[in-house]
Design a protein around this motif. Structure first.
Motif, PDB file in Angstrom:
ATOM      1  N   MET A   1      -2.268  13.383   3.308  1.00 39.75           N
ATOM      2  CA  MET A   1      -2.311  11.949   3.092  1.00 39.75           C
ATOM      3  C   MET A   1      -2.311  11.219   4.427  1.00 39.75           C
ATOM      4  N   ASP A   2      -2.755  10.007   4.372  1.00 47.73           N
ATOM      5  CA  ASP A   2      -2.862   9.186   5.565  1.00 47.73           C
ATOM      6  C   ASP A   2      -1.506   8.549   5.893  1.00 47.73           C
ATOM      7  N   ALA A   3      -1.124   8.566   7.155  1.00 44.38           N
ATOM      8  CA  ALA A   3       0.162   7.994   7.571  1.00 44.38           C
ATOM      9  C   ALA A   3       0.181   6.478   7.376  1.00 44.38           C
ATOM     10  N   GLY A   4      -0.949   5.818   7.547  1.00 49.41           N
ATOM     11  CA  GLY A   4      -1.023   4.364   7.373  1.00 49.41           C
ATOM     12  C   GLY A   4      -0.707   3.940   5.945  1.00 49.41           C
ATOM     13  N   PHE A   5      -1.106   4.772   4.983  1.00 48.46           N
ATOM     14  CA  PHE A   5      -0.819   4.491   3.578  1.00 48.46           C
ATOM     15  C   PHE A   5       0.684   4.423   3.344  1.00 48.46           C
ATOM     16  N   TRP A   6       1.412   5.419   3.852  1.00 57.57           N
ATOM     17  CA  TRP A   6       2.858   5.469   3.641  1.00 57.57           C
ATOM     18  C   TRP A   6       3.581   4.358   4.399  1.00 57.57           C
ATOM     19  N   ILE A  55       6.475  -0.807   4.138  1.00 60.98           N
ATOM     20  CA  ILE A  55       6.544  -2.243   4.452  1.00 60.98           C
ATOM     21  C   ILE A  55       6.601  -3.064   3.163  1.00 60.98           C
ATOM     22  N   THR A  56       5.792  -2.683   2.175  1.00 64.99           N
ATOM     23  CA  THR A  56       5.795  -3.405   0.903  1.00 64.99           C
ATOM     24  C   THR A  56       7.155  -3.314   0.227  1.00 64.99           C
ATOM     25  N   VAL A  57       7.744  -2.134   0.219  1.00 66.99           N
ATOM     26  CA  VAL A  57       9.064  -1.954  -0.392  1.00 66.99           C
ATOM     27  C   VAL A  57      10.102  -2.797   0.351  1.00 66.99           C
ATOM     28  N   VAL A 107       9.716  -6.498  -0.621  1.00 65.28           N
ATOM     29  CA  VAL A 107      10.193  -6.775  -1.977  1.00 65.28           C
ATOM     30  C   VAL A 107      11.724  -6.756  -2.019  1.00 65.28           C
ATOM     31  N   VAL A 108      12.344  -5.773  -1.392  1.00 70.75           N
ATOM     32  CA  VAL A 108      13.808  -5.692  -1.377  1.00 70.75           C
ATOM     33  C   VAL A 108      14.389  -6.886  -0.626  1.00 70.75           C
ATOM     34  N   GLY A 109      13.815  -7.250   0.490  1.00 69.71           N
ATOM     35  CA  GLY A 109      14.303  -8.406   1.251  1.00 69.71           C
ATOM     36  C   GLY A 109      14.195  -9.697   0.458  1.00 69.71           C
ATOM     37  N   ALA A 110      13.069  -9.876  -0.233  1.00 65.56           N
ATOM     38  CA  ALA A 110      12.892 -11.089  -1.037  1.00 65.56           C
ATOM     39  C   ALA A 110      13.910 -11.138  -2.173  1.00 65.56           C
ATOM     40  N   SER A 111      14.170 -10.007  -2.809  1.00 69.93           N
ATOM     41  CA  SER A 111      15.135 -10.005  -3.913  1.00 69.93           C
ATOM     42  C   SER A 111      16.549 -10.276  -3.406  1.00 69.93           C
ATOM     43  N   VAL A 112      16.882  -9.794  -2.224  1.00 74.69           N
ATOM     44  CA  VAL A 112      18.205 -10.072  -1.654  1.00 74.69           C
ATOM     45  C   VAL A 112      18.334 -11.561  -1.348  1.00 74.69           C
TER      46      VAL A 112
END
Length: 57
Positions: A1-6, A11-13, A16-21
């Motif tokens: 798999m591509d490292a950029g994908f992960w 970053i997306t996770v 989302v966690v920061g926004a919910s906090v």
């Protein structure tokens, strides 16, 4: 798999966690100054919630 994908998934996770906090902290913030007992009673009387009370007649 591509490292950029992960990295993108990570970053997306984090976003989302920061926004919910932030939303959770905003919702649990203390309310504006609480009303005094006299102000609460005046509001109840004005709303008609105490029609049965002798002191409200």
């Amino acid at each position: 798999m591509d490292a950029g994908f992960w990295i993108g998934i990570l970053i997306t996770v984090l976003v989302v966690v920061g926004a919910s906090v932030l939303v959770g902290k905003a919702l649990s913030a203390p309310r504006a100054e609480p009303r005094s007992r006299a102000e609460k009673m005046q509001a109840l009387k004005a709303s008609g919630a105490l029609k049965h009370r002798k002191s409200n007649r």
